[in-house]
Design a protein around this motif. Structure first.
Motif, PDB file in Angstrom:
ATOM      1  N   SER A   1      28.378 -34.004 -12.094  1.00  0.00           N
ATOM      2  CA  SER A   1      27.040 -34.266 -12.241  1.00  0.00           C
ATOM      3  C   SER A   1      26.838 -35.828 -12.351  1.00  0.00           C
ATOM      4  O   SER A   1      25.529 -36.231 -12.525  1.00  0.00           O
ATOM      5  CB  SER A   1      26.299 -33.626 -13.414  1.00  0.00           C
ATOM      6  OG  SER A   1      26.689 -34.014 -14.597  1.00  0.00           O
ATOM      7  N   GLU A   2      27.726 -36.788 -12.255  1.00  0.00           N
ATOM      8  CA  GLU A   2      27.317 -38.007 -12.398  1.00  0.00           C
ATOM      9  C   GLU A   2      26.501 -38.719 -11.681  1.00  0.00           C
ATOM     10  O   GLU A   2      25.546 -39.430 -11.805  1.00  0.00           O
ATOM     11  CB  GLU A   2      28.988 -38.922 -12.003  1.00  0.00           C
ATOM     12  CG  GLU A   2      29.980 -38.765 -13.152  1.00  0.00           C
ATOM     13  CD  GLU A   2      31.167 -39.307 -13.174  1.00  0.00           C
ATOM     14  OE1 GLU A   2      31.303 -40.345 -13.371  1.00  0.00           O
ATOM     15  OE2 GLU A   2      32.164 -38.443 -12.343  1.00  0.00           O
ATOM     16  N   MET A   3      26.236 -38.165 -10.190  1.00  0.00           N
ATOM     17  CA  MET A   3      25.451 -38.865  -9.413  1.00  0.00           C
ATOM     18  C   MET A   3      23.905 -38.451  -9.703  1.00  0.00           C
ATOM     19  O   MET A   3      23.109 -39.371  -9.781  1.00  0.00           O
ATOM     20  CB  MET A   3      25.465 -38.706  -7.840  1.00  0.00           C
ATOM     21  CG  MET A   3      24.668 -39.089  -6.812  1.00  0.00           C
ATOM     22  SD  MET A   3      24.804 -38.840  -5.344  1.00  0.00           S
ATOM     23  CE  MET A   3      26.187 -40.095  -4.690  1.00  0.00           C
ATOM     24  N   GLU A   4      23.661 -37.144  -9.965  1.00  0.00           N
ATOM     25  CA  GLU A   4      22.399 -36.804 -10.374  1.00  0.00           C
ATOM     26  C   GLU A   4      22.123 -37.566 -11.733  1.00  0.00           C
ATOM     27  O   GLU A   4      20.773 -37.966 -12.111  1.00  0.00           O
ATOM     28  CB  GLU A   4      22.466 -35.217 -10.534  1.00  0.00           C
ATOM     29  CG  GLU A   4      21.049 -34.694 -11.121  1.00  0.00           C
ATOM     30  CD  GLU A   4      20.978 -33.351 -10.882  1.00  0.00           C
ATOM     31  OE1 GLU A   4      19.824 -32.955 -11.716  1.00  0.00           O
ATOM     32  OE2 GLU A   4      21.879 -32.645 -10.675  1.00  0.00           O
ATOM     33  N   ASP A   5      22.895 -37.614 -12.609  1.00  0.00           N
ATOM     34  CA  ASP A   5      22.771 -38.247 -13.889  1.00  0.00           C
ATOM     35  C   ASP A   5      22.470 -39.493 -13.822  1.00  0.00           C
ATOM     36  O   ASP A   5      21.286 -39.984 -14.401  1.00  0.00           O
ATOM     37  CB  ASP A   5      23.891 -37.992 -14.936  1.00  0.00           C
ATOM     38  CG  ASP A   5      24.463 -36.615 -14.945  1.00  0.00           C
ATOM     39  OD1 ASP A   5      23.437 -35.736 -15.172  1.00  0.00           O
ATOM     40  OD2 ASP A   5      25.429 -36.586 -15.777  1.00  0.00           O
ATOM     41  N   GLU A   6      23.094 -40.283 -12.927  1.00  0.00           N
ATOM     42  CA  GLU A   6      22.602 -41.612 -12.859  1.00  0.00           C
ATOM     43  C   GLU A   6      21.136 -41.859 -12.150  1.00  0.00           C
ATOM     44  O   GLU A   6      20.754 -42.883 -12.370  1.00  0.00           O
ATOM     45  CB  GLU A   6      23.509 -42.577 -12.189  1.00  0.00           C
ATOM     46  CG  GLU A   6      25.130 -42.588 -12.493  1.00  0.00           C
ATOM     47  CD  GLU A   6      25.849 -43.684 -12.434  1.00  0.00           C
ATOM     48  OE1 GLU A   6      25.286 -44.892 -12.008  1.00  0.00           O
ATOM     49  OE2 GLU A   6      27.196 -43.708 -12.410  1.00  0.00           O
ATOM     50  N   LEU A   7      21.108 -41.017 -11.156  1.00  0.00           N
ATOM     51  CA  LEU A   7      19.755 -41.119 -10.485  1.00  0.00           C
ATOM     52  C   LEU A   7      18.682 -40.869 -11.451  1.00  0.00           C
ATOM     53  O   LEU A   7      17.510 -41.335 -11.295  1.00  0.00           O
ATOM     54  CB  LEU A   7      19.855 -40.507  -9.087  1.00  0.00           C
ATOM     55  CG  LEU A   7      20.646 -40.810  -8.029  1.00  0.00           C
ATOM     56  CD1 LEU A   7      20.794 -39.758  -6.929  1.00  0.00           C
ATOM     57  CD2 LEU A   7      19.990 -42.126  -7.365  1.00  0.00           C
ATOM     58  N   ARG A   8      18.907 -39.730 -12.129  1.00  0.00           N
ATOM     59  CA  ARG A   8      17.825 -39.437 -13.200  1.00  0.00           C
ATOM     60  C   ARG A   8      17.238 -40.469 -14.135  1.00  0.00           C
ATOM     61  O   ARG A   8      16.456 -40.847 -14.542  1.00  0.00           O
ATOM     62  CB  ARG A   8      18.123 -38.215 -14.132  1.00  0.00           C
ATOM     63  CG  ARG A   8      18.107 -37.052 -13.136  1.00  0.00           C
ATOM     64  CD  ARG A   8      18.311 -35.630 -13.724  1.00  0.00           C
ATOM     65  NE  ARG A   8      17.981 -34.413 -13.131  1.00  0.00           N
ATOM     66  CZ  ARG A   8      16.902 -33.833 -12.998  1.00  0.00           C
ATOM     67  NH1 ARG A   8      15.800 -34.487 -12.976  1.00  0.00           N
ATOM     68  NH2 ARG A   8      16.979 -32.705 -11.872  1.00  0.00           N
ATOM     69  N   ALA A   9      18.567 -41.232 -14.676  1.00  0.00           N
ATOM     70  CA  ALA A   9      18.461 -42.417 -15.491  1.00  0.00           C
ATOM     71  C   ALA A   9      17.539 -43.604 -14.708  1.00  0.00           C
ATOM     72  O   ALA A   9      17.138 -44.392 -15.496  1.00  0.00           O
ATOM     73  CB  ALA A   9      19.780 -42.956 -15.804  1.00  0.00           C
ATOM     74  N   LEU A  10      17.556 -43.458 -13.450  1.00  0.00           N
ATOM     75  CA  LEU A  10      16.988 -44.585 -12.837  1.00  0.00           C
ATOM     76  C   LEU A  10      15.463 -44.264 -12.405  1.00  0.00           C
ATOM     77  O   LEU A  10      14.802 -45.003 -11.940  1.00  0.00           O
ATOM     78  CB  LEU A  10      17.644 -44.904 -11.318  1.00  0.00           C
ATOM     79  CG  LEU A  10      18.899 -45.456 -11.500  1.00  0.00           C
ATOM     80  CD1 LEU A  10      19.655 -45.569 -10.037  1.00  0.00           C
ATOM     81  CD2 LEU A  10      19.004 -46.983 -12.287  1.00  0.00           C
TER      82      LEU A  10
END
Length: 518
Positions: free
Chosen positions: A87-96
């Motif tokens: 889920s890393e990409m989704e997690d990073e995008l949500r953090a942005l």
């Protein structure tokens, strides 16, 4: 369909049914080593970022520019999310700040509003980008486009079967540290570089021939190197072994194999693609731009010098005990590793040059011994030499991917015994439990036959690897009655039926043992 070039692998795709911004990269990546070329920082990103959809192919930092995504891309955009194993990409995008996600099932056409269709092919080998790469297929009103960026699928059949493609955008230039960083005689570096350059083009020709699109757009490279210490990596010195040819070189080489349908996109170029042709306008003549490439690079170097110096000033963390930090980060993962540790098969040495530019601390990652320790004058399989400050910074920020940071920066030298070993780099891009468990499971699946290994947990015989992200259930599986929990991500399974209780799909193979546990 309108395609606006926005630099490197980035583009904006506009149709009457919506707009898609792909892989916007502007800020320097990999310890301020890579910059987009041609320069795209002066584009009107306030306008370009106002889109309906965002697509980021993978987490390499020349595709995933967190600062730019945060500052310039509309948070009303729906993210077209590849089906990656973590889920890393989704997690990073949500953090942005992104909140709208369309999780695209792998290799399935999804129809969006207004008749706009997309399909994403996700590649999930541990060697595909940082645990995943992808390509985006788009269709609107009969016009089809494939943004392959720098993904390397085994073939393009899945796209060709959807109908004739009119625009094919793909990588042609280098995106690696080999052979430049290796401690070899210059003649050997040139010879190896020439071979790699030729292989890059050959791979590109094969992909082009597979798809047979009307128009071919060379994208996803090359980066440019503006730090004085890396300046020699730019393809402006007449070095036939340089692995970073630019778009004008692509057109020249493509012509040699009969290619006549290539179109270069400068930042700001606009291609109007239809079923019968393509019309392209440029902010300046393409041939004239590349004829003055060295001057453009020199101007960029002076303009970006303060950016590079500011980044360099942030790397030193003298408070970090590098040996202790590497032991804390790496040794627990060595304990968990079976396939990667076996694949590396020997110790790997890091020679860390101190702030004075002369003193060296040598640290060994001992894969067979499962420990990180001071170098003991033994023979090593791989050796890396870099600045201590870079390792300090990686430890300070908790970086889980040293490939997608240190190695791609080219700010190191390397030596090795024997052939290239993919397991060395697979391990150093998996410095988290989640990534390592996925990589171990992937290699486990691909090494074994279809009859995967079973284990016994309590009164049950179950498959060894969790169906979710392939975690090793001998380490993370807990059985309570008829229910199994994988503690890595908390996924639960009903063992009598095999049904996953956490999500749709992901059925587990399980059967009761013949002899109950006392």
């Amino acid at each position: 369909m309108r395609v606006t070039g926005t630099g490197h692998a980035s583009m904006r795709i506009d149709t009457a049914a919506g707009s898609i911004l792909c892989d916007p990269w502007v800020n320097p990546a990999y310890f301020a080593s890579w910059f987009p070329f041609p320069d795209n920082s002066l584009l009107d990103w306030e306008s370009l970022g106002q889109v309906d959809y965002l697509y980021v192919s993978h987490l390499h930092r020349d595709h995933f520019d967190a600062k730019h995504l945060r500052d310039f891309v509309s948070k009303d955009a729906t993210v077209l999310l590849p089906e990656f194993p973590t889920s890393e990409m989704e997690d990073e995008l949500r953090a942005l700040g992104f909140t709208k996600f369309l999780r695209a099932p792998n290799e399935q056409v999804v129809e969006l509003d207004g008749g706009l269709k997309i399909m994403i092919q996700a590649l999930t080998s541990p060697t595909d980008g940082p645990i995943g790469d992808s390509s985006l297929w788009v269709e609107y009103d009969g016009v089809r486009l494939l943004n392959q960026n720098d993904a390397r699928p085994t073939d393009l059949t899945v796209f060709a079967e959807l109908g004739h493609v009119h625009a094919h955008l793909l990588q042609f230039s280098g995106a690696i540290w080999y052979p430049m960083v290796y401690e070899l005689p210059q003649a050997a570096k040139t010879a190896f570089g020439k071979q790699k350059r030729e292989r890059q083009f050959d791979r590109t020709w094969r992909y082009i021939d597979d798809l047979k699109a009307d128009h071919v757009f060379p994208i996803a490279g090359p980066p440019c190197f503006l730090d004085d210490a890396l300046w020699q990596f730019n393809d402006i010195h007449g070095d036939e072994g340089n692995i970073f040819p630019d778009q004008s070189v692509f057109l020249s080489e493509y012509a040699k194999v009969g290619g006549t349908n290539g179109i270069v996109l400068l930042p700001g170029s606009v291609a109007e693609v239809t079923t019968v042709g393509a019309t392209t306008t440029h902010p300046q003549p393409v041939e004239e731009f590349f004829a003055n490439k060295k001057a453009h690079l020199e101007e960029m170097r002076e303009r970006k010098r303060p950016v590079i110096e500011a980044e360099k000033a942030s790397w030193r963390h003298p408070e970090v005990d590098v040996l202790a930090g590497m032991k804390s980060r790496i040794e627990p993962l060595l304990d968990e590793s079976i396939y990667l540790a076996k694949g590396v098969g020997g110790p790997v040495r890091f020679d860390l040059v101190g702030y004075d530019g002369e003193s060296v601390e040598s640290i060994v990652v001992d894969f067979p011994g499962k420990q990180v320790r001071p170098y003991a004058d033994e023979k090593v399989r791989y050796r890396f030499r870099t600045e201590r400050a870079l390792i300090e910074h990686l430890l300070h920020i908790g970086e889980v991917d040293w490939v997608n940071s240190l190695f791609l920066s080219c700010r190191f030298s390397a030596a090795r015994i024997g052939q290239y070993n993919e397991f060395v780099y697979a391990f150093f891009k998996c410095l988290s439990t989640e990534r390592l468990q996925y990589a171990e499971g992937w290699y486990d699946e691909h090494e074994r036959s279809t009859d995967a290994e079973d284990i016994t947990l309590g009164d049950w015989v179950v498959q060894r690897r969790c169906p979710h992200l392939k975690a090793d259930l001998t380490r993370f599986g807990i059985v309570d009655g008829d229910q199994l929990t994988c503690q890595l991500h908390g996924w639960k399974f009903d063992l009598p039926s095999g049904r996953c209780l956490t999500s749709v799909g992901h059925k587990i193979r399980a059967a009761r043992t013949q002899t109950p546990t006392p």
